[in-house]
Design a protein around this motif. Sequence first.
Motif, PDB file in Angstrom:
ATOM      1  N   THR B  10       0.760  -1.338   0.506  1.00 15.49           N
ATOM      2  CA  THR B  10       0.481  -0.004  -0.077  1.00 15.49           C
ATOM      3  C   THR B  10       1.183   1.171   0.159  1.00 15.49           C
ATOM      4  N   THR B  11       0.463   2.215  -0.999  1.00 18.11           N
ATOM      5  CA  THR B  11       1.383   3.221  -0.627  1.00 18.11           C
ATOM      6  C   THR B  11      -0.041   4.640  -0.562  1.00 18.11           C
ATOM      7  N   PHE B  12       0.579   5.644  -0.112  1.00 16.87           N
ATOM      8  CA  PHE B  12      -0.263   6.764   0.072  1.00 16.87           C
ATOM      9  C   PHE B  12       1.098   7.735  -0.710  1.00 16.87           C
ATOM     10  N   THR B  13      -0.029   8.932  -1.347  1.00 13.42           N
ATOM     11  CA  THR B  13       0.621   9.870  -1.877  1.00 13.42           C
ATOM     12  C   THR B  13       0.412  11.034  -1.365  1.00 13.42           C
ATOM     13  N   PRO B  14       1.147  12.119  -0.091  1.00 11.45           N
ATOM     14  CA  PRO B  14       0.130  13.144  -0.090  1.00 11.45           C
ATOM     15  C   PRO B  14       1.049  14.322  -0.698  1.00 11.45           C
ATOM     16  N   ILE B  15       0.008  15.255  -0.971  1.00 11.43           N
ATOM     17  CA  ILE B  15      -0.104  15.824  -1.245  1.00 11.43           C
ATOM     18  C   ILE B  15       1.681  17.090  -0.641  1.00 11.43           C
ATOM     19  N   LEU B  16       1.196  17.448   0.177  1.00 13.06           N
ATOM     20  CA  LEU B  16       2.396  17.804   1.594  1.00 13.06           C
ATOM     21  C   LEU B  16       2.026  17.212   2.956  1.00 13.06           C
ATOM     22  N   PHE B  56      -4.223  15.509   1.889  1.00 11.80           N
ATOM     23  CA  PHE B  56      -5.207  14.644   0.192  1.00 11.80           C
ATOM     24  C   PHE B  56      -5.626  15.095  -0.108  1.00 11.80           C
ATOM     25  N   PRO B  57      -5.832  15.375  -1.504  1.00  6.69           N
ATOM     26  CA  PRO B  57      -7.034  15.879  -2.443  1.00  6.69           C
ATOM     27  C   PRO B  57      -7.961  16.067  -2.534  1.00  6.69           C
ATOM     28  N   ASP B  58      -8.456  14.709  -1.184  1.00  8.68           N
ATOM     29  CA  ASP B  58      -9.976  14.114  -1.122  1.00  8.68           C
ATOM     30  C   ASP B  58     -10.081  13.429   0.546  1.00  8.68           C
ATOM     31  N   ALA B  62      -7.960  10.054   2.056  1.00  7.37           N
ATOM     32  CA  ALA B  62      -7.435  10.930   3.614  1.00  7.37           C
ATOM     33  C   ALA B  62      -8.051   9.697   4.391  1.00  7.37           C
ATOM     34  N   GLN B  63      -8.988   9.114   4.547  1.00  6.27           N
ATOM     35  CA  GLN B  63      -9.943   8.221   5.051  1.00  6.27           C
ATOM     36  C   GLN B  63      -9.062   7.038   4.751  1.00  6.27           C
ATOM     37  N   ASP B 100      -9.697  20.122   5.931  1.00  6.89           N
ATOM     38  CA  ASP B 100      -9.356  21.398   5.612  1.00  6.89           C
ATOM     39  C   ASP B 100     -10.394  22.328   6.340  1.00  6.89           C
ATOM     40  N   GLU B 101     -10.355  23.465   7.077  1.00  3.25           N
ATOM     41  CA  GLU B 101     -10.404  24.609   7.792  1.00  3.25           C
ATOM     42  C   GLU B 101     -11.283  25.855   6.552  1.00  3.25           C
ATOM     43  N   GLU B 102     -10.519  25.800   5.183  1.00  8.46           N
ATOM     44  CA  GLU B 102     -10.899  26.642   4.509  1.00  8.46           C
ATOM     45  C   GLU B 102     -11.277  25.621   2.805  1.00  8.46           C
ATOM     46  N   ALA B 103      -9.924  25.442   2.310  1.00  8.32           N
ATOM     47  CA  ALA B 103      -9.926  25.027   1.370  1.00  8.32           C
ATOM     48  C   ALA B 103     -10.846  23.884   1.212  1.00  8.32           C
ATOM     49  N   GLU B 104     -11.664  23.558   0.370  1.00  6.55           N
ATOM     50  CA  GLU B 104     -12.636  22.361  -0.036  1.00  6.55           C
ATOM     51  C   GLU B 104     -12.895  21.729  -0.585  1.00  6.55           C
ATOM     52  N   ASN B 105     -12.348  20.395   0.083  1.00  8.47           N
ATOM     53  CA  ASN B 105     -12.513  18.861  -0.396  1.00  8.47           C
ATOM     54  C   ASN B 105     -11.395  18.710  -0.402  1.00  8.47           C
ATOM     55  N   VAL B 106     -10.628  18.980   1.084  1.00  7.54           N
ATOM     56  CA  VAL B 106      -8.833  18.625   1.205  1.00  7.54           C
ATOM     57  C   VAL B 106      -9.068  18.245   2.733  1.00  7.54           C
TER      58      VAL B 106
END
Lengths: 371, 117
Positions: B10-16, B56-58, B62-63, B100-106
């Motif tokens: 299993t590999t995850f690639t977070p945005i940052l 994560f972008p969605d 993330a889950q 995320d508190e500001e960006a949607e779907n992040v």
Amino acid sequence: MISRHLFTLAAANGASAGTLKPLSASLELNERYSPYCRATFTVAMPNDAVLALLNPRGGTVAGVFTVRYRDPIPASAVTALIGAPVTVADVTAYLAGRPISAISDAITPAWNQEDRAGVTLPFRLRVDEVTPDYKRGTVDITASSFESRLQEYPYPGTGVLLAPGQNIGFVTRLVVRTVIAGTEIEREGITATLPEEVTWAEGTTAWDFLDSILQPAGLTLQCTEIGVWRLIPANATPTTTYTLDRPTAIEPRDNRDDWADAAVVVYEWSDGTTTHKQSDITYSGNPQKIMIVRHTDIVYPGPGAAAQLLARAQKQGHDLNVEAVSDYTVHPGQAIAVSSPVTEPETARITAVSFTWPENRMRITTQEDGA
Amino acid sequence: MTTTITSGTTTFTPILIRDYQSTQTSGNLIHELLGGEVDVTLREASTRSGSLQLLFPDEATAQACRAAHASAAVFELHQTDATSVEMTYVVDGRLEVAPDEEAENVWWVTVEYRELV
């Protein structure tokens, strides 16, 4: 003083062995107690195969305490000094004409102004109890030296009669070999002989029987932490002195708890029809405090035990316990000279030492000097 | 800068990664002597511990990352730029997931970790 303490532990049972991951350890050497060496360990839960090795019905644990006072010499340091690739000829050429100390000084950082050689304390003990804790993922182990083999062996026959005049060292080996075949016992200089006829009676353990003849003769049988059996004079005059000038604690205490100036040893035994009772009594002057020891099922072996008990009891009453960073050269039977900036210098005889890891502390128990 | 977190296949690639920090505790023992001096017994410090915040972008990814960290598993963190943060670790403490508190779907996944050596 700066030091580094390492500890390794392994389990064995028959021809199988496995490594343990120790979390904590406490090992005591005590000349006043049998078994001479007792230890407790907590280890990380091993796999089932290694856990099975720890079964007290045959399991042993072996380990080594190590202390270093400087870094070990890594191969890379030698290579850096001599130049790669290092051949045996390179090393020979480099070493020619140089003292070894200059070489080790050149490549290992000394931690202390006063350089000291490292010391190890190896041991091998019989597992007495194992308690796995599956919730914590640990196993508690208690283990001790092999005297328990004698303590767990009541004589199964109808009794062994031993004639007076026999060398006690020889008799001791005979009894120990009855329980553990082929055992050798260090017994140089033991010339004491049985003063009277004695019987190793049916049902009397090998240990109790030996105790009944060794105590009057002023002798002690020990199995050391590495499994060497030795018969030595109890309270032999120390031949070496350990100098402790960096204690972390000094705890003197004066009391009458174990002190006495009279000793009585009572023997009670039955020959099948009649119960016999005989006492061995020793005292000095007008006694203030009497120590009484009762032996049941042990035939009177002649006088002597009370005198030995009294000699020891008269030295009791001044406890001096000291603590310091562990030094694995310390052992019972040594003299100790304790000094610190806040106490008067004191000398005593070491009767017990207990090492703890990973605290890396030792606690030394002493009795009055000159015993 | 690419960060990957792997566990088995299993590999995850977070945005940052945000708020990366690591702490180590000294293992040296200081023995107070009578009279004020000290003796020292040297020991290695503990391995690194701290927390990672992974973006994560969605929600689904993330889950999935949270669920993977909730299983009995060992993880490897790879980082192409700051290789010093690379390590093998296990979860040790809290495991959080939050949008995320500001960006949607992040979505953020926060992992408290303990390094393995």
